[in-house]
Design an enzyme around this catalytic site. Structure first.
Site, short mmCIF file in Angstrom:
data_model
loop_
_atom_site.label_atom_id
_atom_site.label_comp_id
_atom_site.label_asym_id
_atom_site.label_seq_id
_atom_site.Cartn_x
_atom_site.Cartn_y
_atom_site.Cartn_z
N HIS A 1 -37.93 6.03 10.46
CA HIS A 1 -38.03 7.60 11.03
C HIS A 1 -38.02 7.96 12.06
CE1 HIS A 1 -39.19 8.55 6.08
NE2 HIS A 1 -37.84 8.44 6.83
N CYS B 1 -13.65 2.82 10.17
CA CYS B 1 -14.44 3.22 10.24
C CYS B 1 -15.16 2.30 10.32
CB CYS B 1 -15.04 4.31 9.26
SG CYS B 1 -15.17 4.10 7.70
C1 PEP Z 1 -19.19 -0.21 6.52
O1 PEP Z 1 -19.22 -0.61 5.47
O2 PEP Z 1 -17.97 -0.38 7.57
C2 PEP Z 1 -19.06 1.84 6.72
C3 PEP Z 1 -19.17 2.50 7.64
O3 PEP Z 1 -20.21 1.67 5.94
P1 PEP Z 1 -21.93 1.75 5.86
O4 PEP Z 1 -22.03 1.19 7.76
O5 PEP Z 1 -22.16 2.77 5.83
O6 PEP Z 1 -22.01 0.22 4.59
#
Ligand code: PEP
Ligand code: MG
Length: 761
Positions: free
Chosen positions: A370, A683
């Site tokens: 947090h 992403c």
């Molecule tokens: C990933 O796995 O690349 C992703 C963007 O999701 P997270 O990092 O939230 O698992």
């Protein structure tokens, strides 16, 4: 050694011993005489043939400082490393060992000359104060027996009192106080980015408790009850304050969980029991906290471990109430303060955040805590997991914190300060450069536009959307809201939050990822079984499909939030296309149901999948055709592709995203999406690095989503690259099975503006 027939008698004996030990500690004379007297008293009272006291000589070494029953010549001549032998293990783990056969107990080492061969039974307990181990107290007997509960309690009580009084300085002539002057660099975990040069402010000032033993338990209980009342009022005030500052947001939920802990009856009961055993209220608070810390540190449950920080914070506040010390706050901070703490609860950081705080360095903590969430909201660097920090940091020491790479330097040399000043000024120049291109498109030299989106998930991320230069939010991690709540957020609250996100995006697209929990993201209100491999376990879409109500509530909240605006929904961790088909069907059914009730449904509903498992890269074409978009989650995809835990630095860093095998899989994904006409984005964290981002653009990715601070550097690198050239480098490297990293790096450095190239080099 006979055990007491009932707990009452055991308690009485422990109290008498406590009084005697305290009297011995308070006697005039040399510290050694006091220690000798104490081990004698303990041995006598507990009918032990041996009682020995080991004290920490430095951060790694324990020294035998007093003994009754072992070879007196071994005193001050016997040392053990932390972790070595049973005594070293107690110091390392902070937990007691009780065994009826020391020699056969794992970790036992034979120490020549000390004379303990005859003694089979062994009970040792750590001397701890505020999370620091100061030493180890041991009793031993020849007979093979386990010590009973009363005996364990008594030894723990005595250890608490000795630790208090040692810290209060009664043994000072035994240990010379240290003044540290050497520089020290410690690596930890980057949890909030940024760099600062400042000076040390200790969050936990040394609290000296002159009298750890109390005669009148009733009076101590009354003091505790008064302090507890004041603590609850303080937490209520924090909540009210936070609401005024723009809540309800994530802080608010955290503070409410906090209020729950402050009213916890179990906590109060344990505190009262410690008082009844003869301790002063302050010492009872420390003892109970030490035990809680030891218990929670052993658990595998990441969520519970995180709660330890909140409990530490509350215990500290309670102590301050008992001692009449004002709670910490912005007024206590000098200019350029960098806060050092073992760990920090969100409440404290919110308080401090109103003052001139430059950064936070934590000995424990983690990027998911947090406190880290609050630090990111305050936009100050935070580094967690800095082992040995508290032991080495002194008030007003010069201090450098580097939240970008997770490093701190204590008492840095002038050259290091100079280098960091340079880094800070370069950052400022960089920021100016990025600000200049903020509103320009990420268009390459050969005219290809790459859409740069940002990843988000917190209320505090939202003002950053227009400022970051992002053209949209490519990944909104909805689970972050859930992670800081003690129960599942209600549908209407979720809908209001998602609607606020869309408002803040001001018409830019936002891709909402449905709950991605499990793995390292344990939800407080969703009890699953402990799993051997949580990353491969019951998580993300698997939980959503198995918990229809939870999933449906979120889908409804998303649909309602759109109020007719376009909506993009993405499902995490799809391994089998059937999971996607099922989730998609449930979303569409929900939409139709709500539309039939006359609610304003999204004018354009786009449904996509995260490609985070290698299995999905080999899915049949139908899957790609049915998905409106696919987003590659590189963090998990790399983890599963290379079978390397993404949160284990040792294995994670061994594998390169630009290795020919990983690139080949990415190329295959690009081709499948091209063939099916599916929109594709990336992403994971790695697309926030300029070299990787340029390589991904070269492979054919036209949309990248990253943390907001990465957008400037990535845009600059893309704007100076010719993708035809990058493509050629990739094609020849893949053909020959080479890693193209060096070539792409050289190409980018050659083409970047002079200053940026220097920074990258
Ligand atoms: C990933 O796995 O690349 C992703 C963007 O999701 P997270 O990092 O939230 O698992
Ligand atoms: Mg993921």
């Amino acid at each position: 050694m006979a055990s007491s027939p009932d707990r009452g008698e055991g308690l009485q004996r422990a109290r008498t011993l406590l009084r005697n030990v305290r009297a011995a500690l308070a006697q005039p004379g040399h510290a050694q005489q006091r220690l000798d007297q104490i081990v004698h008293l303990i041995a006598q009272n507990m009918m032990a043939e041996v009682c020995s006291l080991y004290m920490m000589r430095d951060a790694d070494t324990l020294e035998l400082c007093a003994t009754e029953g072992l070879n007196p010549a071994a005193v001050h001549a016997t040392t053990l490393q932390v972790g070595q032998g049973l005594v070293g293990r107690i110091a390392r783990d902070g937990t007691a060992i009780n065994t009826n056969d020391a020699e056969k107990t794992p970790g036992f080492v034979y120490i020549p000359g000390i004379g303990e061969e005859r003694f089979r039974s062994f009970l040792g307990t750590p001397l701890q104060r505020q999370g620091h181990t100061l030493g180890v107290l041991v009793v031993q007997n020849q007979s093979t027996r386990l010590y009973d509960e009363d005996e364990i309690d008594a030894l723990e009580l005595i250890a608490t009192v000795i630790a208090e009084m040692t810290d209060a300085g009664v043994l000072e002539d035994l240990q010379s106080p240290r003044i540290l002057t050497d520089p020290k660099m410690i690596r930890g975990t980057p949890a909030a980015e940024g760099v600062a040069i400042g000076k040390v402010v200790l969050h936990e000032p040394r609290i000296v408790i002159a009298n750890p033993v109390a005669e009148d338990a009733g009076a101590e209980r009354a003091r505790l009850s008064e302090a507890m009342e004041a603590l609850r009022d303080e937490v209520d005030r924090l909540i009210a304050h936070d609401a005024m500052d723009g809540g309800p947001g994530e802080h608010h939920d955290v503070l409410k969980a906090y209020r729950m802990f402050a009213h916890d009856r179990g906590w109060l009961r344990r505190l009262e029991a410690a008082i009844d055993s003869g301790l002063a209220a302050e010492v009872a608070v420390e003892k109970v906290q030490t035990e809680t810390r030891a218990r929670l540190q052993r658990t595998n449950d990441a969520y519970l471990r995180e709660r330890l920080y909140d409990l530490d914070d509350l215990a500290n506040r309670l102590l301050r109430q008992l001692l009449g010390m004002p709670p910490p706050g912005p007024d206590d901070l000098p200019e350029n303060a960098i806060l050092i703490a073992r760990n920090l609860g969100p409440g404290d950081l919110i308080d401090y955040g109103r003052g001139p705080l430059l950064g936070v360095a934590l000995e424990e903590g983690s990027a998911g805590s947090h406190a880290a969430i609050v630090a990111r909201a305050l936009r100050i660097p935070l580094v967690a997991g800095l082992k040995g920090l508290i032991n080495d940091a002194q008030t007003d020491d010069a201090f450098i914190i580097d939240g970008d790479i997770g490093r701190i330097v204590l008492r840095p040399e002038p050259q290091v300060i100079g280098a960091y000043r340079e880094k800070i000024s370069l950052r400022e120049q960089e920021e100016k450069r990025y600000a200049q291109i903020k509103d320009l498109p990420a268009i390459t030299q050969d005219g290809v536009t790459i859409d740069l989106h940002m990843n988000a998930g917190l209320l505090s991320d939202l003002p950053g959307i227009p400022m970051s230069g992002a053209t949209g939010v490519g990944l909104f991690r909805t689970e972050l809201q859930y992670l800081i709540s003690s129960r599942a957020p209600r549908r209407d609250a979720q809908a209001a939050f998602y609607s606020k996100v869309m408002d803040s995006a001001g018409g830019r697209p936002v891709v909402f990822r449905t709950l991605d929990m499990g793995g390292d993201k344990r939800l407080p209100f969703l009890k699953g079984e402990a799993e051997e491999n949580p990353a491969l376990g019951w998580r993300a879409i698997r939980i959503a499909l198995d918990r229809p109500l939870l999933f449906r509530t979120q889908l409804q909240a998303l649909l309602r939030a759109s109020k007719g605006r376009p909506l993009s929904v993405m499902f995490p961790m799809i391994a089998d296309p059937a999971e996607f088909y099922e989730a998609r069907a449930r979303l569409l059914a929900e939409r139709d149901r709500l539309a039939a009730r006359g609610l304003d449904m999204p004018e354009d509903l786009r449904i996509g999948a995260m490609l985070e498992t290698p299995a999905l890269a080999f899915a049949p074409q139908r899957f790609f055709e049915l998905s409106d978009f696919v987003s590659v989650g590189g963090n998990d995809l790399m983890q599963f592709f290379f079978a390397a835990d993404r949160s284990n630095e040792r294995v994670r860093a061994r594998y390169d995203a630009l290795s020919p095998s990983f690139l080949s899989m990415l190329r295959k994904i690009v081709e499948q999406c091209d063939d099916a006409g599916t929109s594709l984005s990336f992403c994971g964290e790695l697309c926030g690095r300029p070299i990787e981002a340029v390589a991904l653009a070269g492979l054919g990715f036209r949309m990248l989503s990253m943390r907001p601070a990465a957008i400037g550097p990535v845009k600059e690198a893309l704007r100076s690259s010719d993708l035809m050239r990058v493509n050629a480098i990739l094609a020849s490297a893949l053909e020959e099975g080479r890693n193209p990293r060096a070539e792409i790096t050289a190409y980018i450095v050659e083409n970047l503006p002079h200053q940026a190239a220097q920074e990258m080099a």
